[in-house]
Design an enzyme around this catalytic site. Sequence first.
Site, PDB file in Angstrom:
ATOM      1  N   LYS A   1       0.924  -1.180   0.151  1.00  0.00           N
ATOM      2  CA  LYS A   1       0.160   0.138  -0.208  1.00  0.00           C
ATOM      3  C   LYS A   1       0.847   1.093  -0.079  1.00  0.00           C
ATOM      4  O   LYS A   1       0.338   2.347  -0.054  1.00  0.00           O
ATOM      5  CB  LYS A   1      -0.889  -0.010   1.142  1.00  0.00           C
ATOM      6  CG  LYS A   1      -1.764  -1.403   1.487  1.00  0.00           C
ATOM      7  CD  LYS A   1      -3.353  -0.782   1.555  1.00  0.00           C
ATOM      8  CE  LYS A   1      -4.250  -1.938   1.692  1.00  0.00           C
ATOM      9  NZ  LYS A   1      -4.299  -2.793   0.510  1.00  0.00           N
TER      10      LYS A   1
ATOM     11  N   LYS B   1      15.109  -6.614   4.546  1.00  0.00           N
ATOM     12  CA  LYS B   1      15.383  -5.642   5.622  1.00  0.00           C
ATOM     13  C   LYS B   1      16.854  -5.646   6.133  1.00  0.00           C
ATOM     14  O   LYS B   1      17.499  -4.720   6.508  1.00  0.00           O
ATOM     15  CB  LYS B   1      14.372  -5.574   6.800  1.00  0.00           C
ATOM     16  CG  LYS B   1      13.000  -5.075   6.140  1.00  0.00           C
ATOM     17  CD  LYS B   1      12.079  -4.915   7.456  1.00  0.00           C
ATOM     18  CE  LYS B   1      10.597  -4.396   6.946  1.00  0.00           C
ATOM     19  NZ  LYS B   1       9.575  -4.365   8.060  1.00  0.00           N
TER      20      LYS B   1
ATOM     21  N   ALA C   1       8.780 -12.714  17.993  1.00  0.00           N
ATOM     22  CA  ALA C   1      10.076 -12.284  18.315  1.00  0.00           C
ATOM     23  C   ALA C   1      10.696 -12.329  16.958  1.00  0.00           C
ATOM     24  O   ALA C   1      11.877 -12.510  16.878  1.00  0.00           O
ATOM     25  CB  ALA C   1      10.786 -13.153  19.399  1.00  0.00           C
TER      26      ALA C   1
ATOM     27  N   ALA D   1       9.362  -7.925  13.029  1.00  0.00           N
ATOM     28  CA  ALA D   1       8.721  -6.829  13.389  1.00  0.00           C
ATOM     29  C   ALA D   1       8.708  -6.401  14.955  1.00  0.00           C
ATOM     30  O   ALA D   1       8.939  -5.384  15.360  1.00  0.00           O
ATOM     31  CB  ALA D   1       7.252  -7.016  13.050  1.00  0.00           C
TER      32      ALA D   1
ATOM     33  N   THR E   1       9.061 -20.131  19.199  1.00  0.00           N
ATOM     34  CA  THR E   1      10.354 -20.409  19.409  1.00  0.00           C
ATOM     35  C   THR E   1      10.906 -19.869  20.658  1.00  0.00           C
ATOM     36  O   THR E   1      11.392 -18.502  20.722  1.00  0.00           O
ATOM     37  CB  THR E   1      11.231 -20.351  18.512  1.00  0.00           C
ATOM     38  OG1 THR E   1      10.565 -21.019  17.323  1.00  0.00           O
ATOM     39  CG2 THR E   1      12.506 -20.977  18.536  1.00  0.00           C
TER      40      THR E   1
ATOM     41  N   LYS F   1      14.246 -17.467  20.953  1.00  0.00           N
ATOM     42  CA  LYS F   1      14.177 -16.032  20.340  1.00  0.00           C
ATOM     43  C   LYS F   1      13.845 -15.170  21.281  1.00  0.00           C
ATOM     44  O   LYS F   1      14.283 -13.894  21.403  1.00  0.00           O
ATOM     45  CB  LYS F   1      13.511 -16.089  18.963  1.00  0.00           C
ATOM     46  CG  LYS F   1      13.879 -16.887  18.019  1.00  0.00           C
ATOM     47  CD  LYS F   1      13.135 -16.475  16.547  1.00  0.00           C
ATOM     48  CE  LYS F   1      13.127 -17.325  15.662  1.00  0.00           C
ATOM     49  NZ  LYS F   1      12.067 -17.056  14.751  1.00  0.00           N
TER      50      LYS F   1
ATOM     51  N   TYR G   1      -3.145  -6.297   9.287  1.00  0.00           N
ATOM     52  CA  TYR G   1      -4.476  -5.699   8.809  1.00  0.00           C
ATOM     53  C   TYR G   1      -4.860  -6.270   7.655  1.00  0.00           C
ATOM     54  O   TYR G   1      -4.355  -7.062   6.920  1.00  0.00           O
ATOM     55  CB  TYR G   1      -3.763  -4.186   8.583  1.00  0.00           C
ATOM     56  CG  TYR G   1      -2.926  -4.193   7.837  1.00  0.00           C
ATOM     57  CD1 TYR G   1      -2.938  -4.045   6.183  1.00  0.00           C
ATOM     58  CD2 TYR G   1      -1.515  -3.880   8.011  1.00  0.00           C
ATOM     59  CE1 TYR G   1      -1.938  -3.956   5.319  1.00  0.00           C
ATOM     60  CE2 TYR G   1      -0.643  -3.892   7.144  1.00  0.00           C
ATOM     61  CZ  TYR G   1      -0.747  -3.853   5.831  1.00  0.00           C
ATOM     62  OH  TYR G   1       0.255  -3.759   4.890  1.00  0.00           O
TER      63      TYR G   1
HETATM   64  P1  NDP Z   1       8.557 -12.773  10.975  1.00  0.00           P
HETATM   65  O1  NDP Z   1       8.387 -13.982   9.734  1.00  0.00           O
HETATM   66  O2  NDP Z   1      10.100 -12.256  11.054  1.00  0.00           O
HETATM   67  O3  NDP Z   1       8.267 -13.335  12.247  1.00  0.00           O
HETATM   68  C1  NDP Z   1       6.843 -14.082  12.755  1.00  0.00           C
HETATM   69  C2  NDP Z   1       6.885 -14.365  13.973  1.00  0.00           C
HETATM   70  O4  NDP Z   1       5.484 -15.038  14.303  1.00  0.00           O
HETATM   71  C3  NDP Z   1       7.848 -15.292  14.867  1.00  0.00           C
HETATM   72  O5  NDP Z   1       7.886 -14.644  16.144  1.00  0.00           O
HETATM   73  C4  NDP Z   1       6.964 -16.488  14.834  1.00  0.00           C
HETATM   74  O6  NDP Z   1       7.369 -17.617  15.655  1.00  0.00           O
HETATM   75  C5  NDP Z   1       5.477 -16.234  15.082  1.00  0.00           C
HETATM   76  N1  NDP Z   1       4.463 -17.268  14.612  1.00  0.00           N
HETATM   77  C6  NDP Z   1       4.269 -17.333  13.372  1.00  0.00           C
HETATM   78  N2  NDP Z   1       3.172 -18.265  13.283  1.00  0.00           N
HETATM   79  C7  NDP Z   1       2.815 -18.568  14.482  1.00  0.00           C
HETATM   80  C8  NDP Z   1       1.754 -19.261  15.054  1.00  0.00           C
HETATM   81  N3  NDP Z   1       1.030 -19.986  14.246  1.00  0.00           N
HETATM   82  N4  NDP Z   1       1.650 -19.268  16.615  1.00  0.00           N
HETATM   83  C9  NDP Z   1       2.611 -18.542  17.147  1.00  0.00           C
HETATM   84  N5  NDP Z   1       3.528 -17.646  16.722  1.00  0.00           N
HETATM   85  C10 NDP Z   1       3.716 -17.648  15.191  1.00  0.00           C
HETATM   86  O7  NDP Z   1       7.490 -11.914  10.694  1.00  0.00           O
HETATM   87  P2  NDP Z   1       7.580 -10.102  10.991  1.00  0.00           P
HETATM   88  O8  NDP Z   1       7.928  -9.941  12.353  1.00  0.00           O
HETATM   89  O9  NDP Z   1       8.031  -9.606   9.604  1.00  0.00           O
HETATM   90  O10 NDP Z   1       5.881  -9.744  10.775  1.00  0.00           O
HETATM   91  C11 NDP Z   1       5.106 -10.280  11.722  1.00  0.00           C
HETATM   92  C12 NDP Z   1       3.639  -9.608  11.507  1.00  0.00           C
HETATM   93  O11 NDP Z   1       3.741  -8.123  11.682  1.00  0.00           O
HETATM   94  C13 NDP Z   1       3.257  -9.871  10.257  1.00  0.00           C
HETATM   95  O12 NDP Z   1       1.997 -10.330  10.155  1.00  0.00           O
HETATM   96  C14 NDP Z   1       3.318  -8.498   9.288  1.00  0.00           C
HETATM   97  O13 NDP Z   1       2.226  -8.428   8.416  1.00  0.00           O
HETATM   98  C15 NDP Z   1       3.071  -7.597  10.530  1.00  0.00           C
HETATM   99  N6  NDP Z   1       3.837  -6.334  10.259  1.00  0.00           N
HETATM  100  C16 NDP Z   1       2.827  -5.303   9.950  1.00  0.00           C
HETATM  101  C17 NDP Z   1       3.502  -4.366   9.967  1.00  0.00           C
HETATM  102  C18 NDP Z   1       2.772  -2.802  10.014  1.00  0.00           C
HETATM  103  O14 NDP Z   1       3.314  -1.624   9.523  1.00  0.00           O
HETATM  104  N7  NDP Z   1       1.459  -2.971  10.222  1.00  0.00           N
HETATM  105  C19 NDP Z   1       4.986  -3.772   9.584  1.00  0.00           C
HETATM  106  C20 NDP Z   1       5.683  -5.059   9.941  1.00  0.00           C
HETATM  107  C21 NDP Z   1       5.253  -6.265   9.964  1.00  0.00           C
HETATM  108  P3  NDP Z   1       8.654 -18.362  15.761  1.00  0.00           P
HETATM  109  O15 NDP Z   1      10.068 -17.615  16.064  1.00  0.00           O
HETATM  110  O16 NDP Z   1       8.564 -19.514  16.519  1.00  0.00           O
HETATM  111  O17 NDP Z   1       8.852 -18.899  14.131  1.00  0.00           O
END
Ligand code: NDP
Length: 272
Positions: free
Chosen positions: A16, A66, A128, A131, A153, A156, A217
């Site tokens: 967006k 990033k 963790a 984001a 995990t 982390k 979102y």
């Molecule tokens: P990453 O892939 O870096 O991290 C994903 C995280 O989600 C990890 O901590 C992972 O845990 C956890 N996770 C994934 N699936 C599950 C589950 N089923 N149950 C529990 N934990 C889970 O993603 P990002 O940090 O980059 O993004 C995270 C979210 O933030 C996304 O939805 C993204 O769209 C949103 N976002 C929004 C922004 C905004 O401006 N509004 C900006 C940036 C991100 P594990 O470590 O165990 O794998």
Amino acid sequence: MPDYYAVIGNPVAHSKSPLIHGEFSRQAGQDMRYEAILAPRDGFLAAVAGFRQHGGKGLNVTVPFKLEAFGISTRLTGRASAAQAVNTLVLEGEAILGDNTDGAGLVRDITDNLGFSLSGKRVLLVGAGGAARGVIVPLLEREPRILAIANRTREKAHDLQRRFSGFGNVVAIDYTDLHGERFDLVINATSASLAGELPPLPAGIFAAGSLAYDMMYGNGHTPFLQFAKREGVAGLADGVGMLVEQAAESFFLWRGIRPRTDTVIEMLRSHA
Ligand code: NDP
């Protein structure tokens, strides 16, 4: 010729950012164009070099680049350095300034748009990943009583506790230890909502008057916000405000103008 900016990612078609920055530049009367650049997963450096050759002045960087953006920055802001990830680049001749505006965007949305003060509050950050890492220092700067981090995990989350303990009261907590704990603000920074899933949060974690914030979102309430609603939480927010506010921080960095965000947030909500 208008100044040239872009968002770079893979995938990027859903972004967006062109819409948001188009609105900002129209509103602020700036002579600039803003496009989306799809870079091959192994072609970030070449894409940035091509962008510079075309006179590009600044980039927003999204998944999965990033960390590479962090690596090519010749100078970093304090918040980018703490997050070890960069979502905004300013190209200044041979120099590249790397910044991370995600945390400032989140905090501005929570405090200014939603009117929720973080000072003295108990905050739970769920997730963790990239984001989560980017928002920890800006959250701690607002002096919450505690910032707890829970992650699937667990190592982390402990890693983040070690890395950020010098910035404030941050502790890693296992999901299983959340029973009986209460928080004033719970932020879902996992990507679980993308798969229609809910992190394993126990009932009863929301304190009276609390806010549930999902960084994700889209259409309707995410599973996390549905859970919060079932728990009786009245304050529910998705990540649209964070998205627009982090873009506004980038715009300020590039143009020295702070654009109005409320109309753009409203526009995105009405498009959803
Ligand atoms: P990453 O892939 O870096 O991290 C994903 C995280 O989600 C990890 O901590 C992972 O845990 C956890 N996770 C994934 N699936 C599950 C589950 N089923 N149950 C529990 N934990 C889970 O993603 P990002 O940090 O980059 O993004 C995270 C979210 O933030 C996304 O939805 C993204 O769209 C949103 N976002 C929004 C922004 C905004 O401006 N509004 C900006 C940036 C991100 P594990 O470590 O165990 O794998």
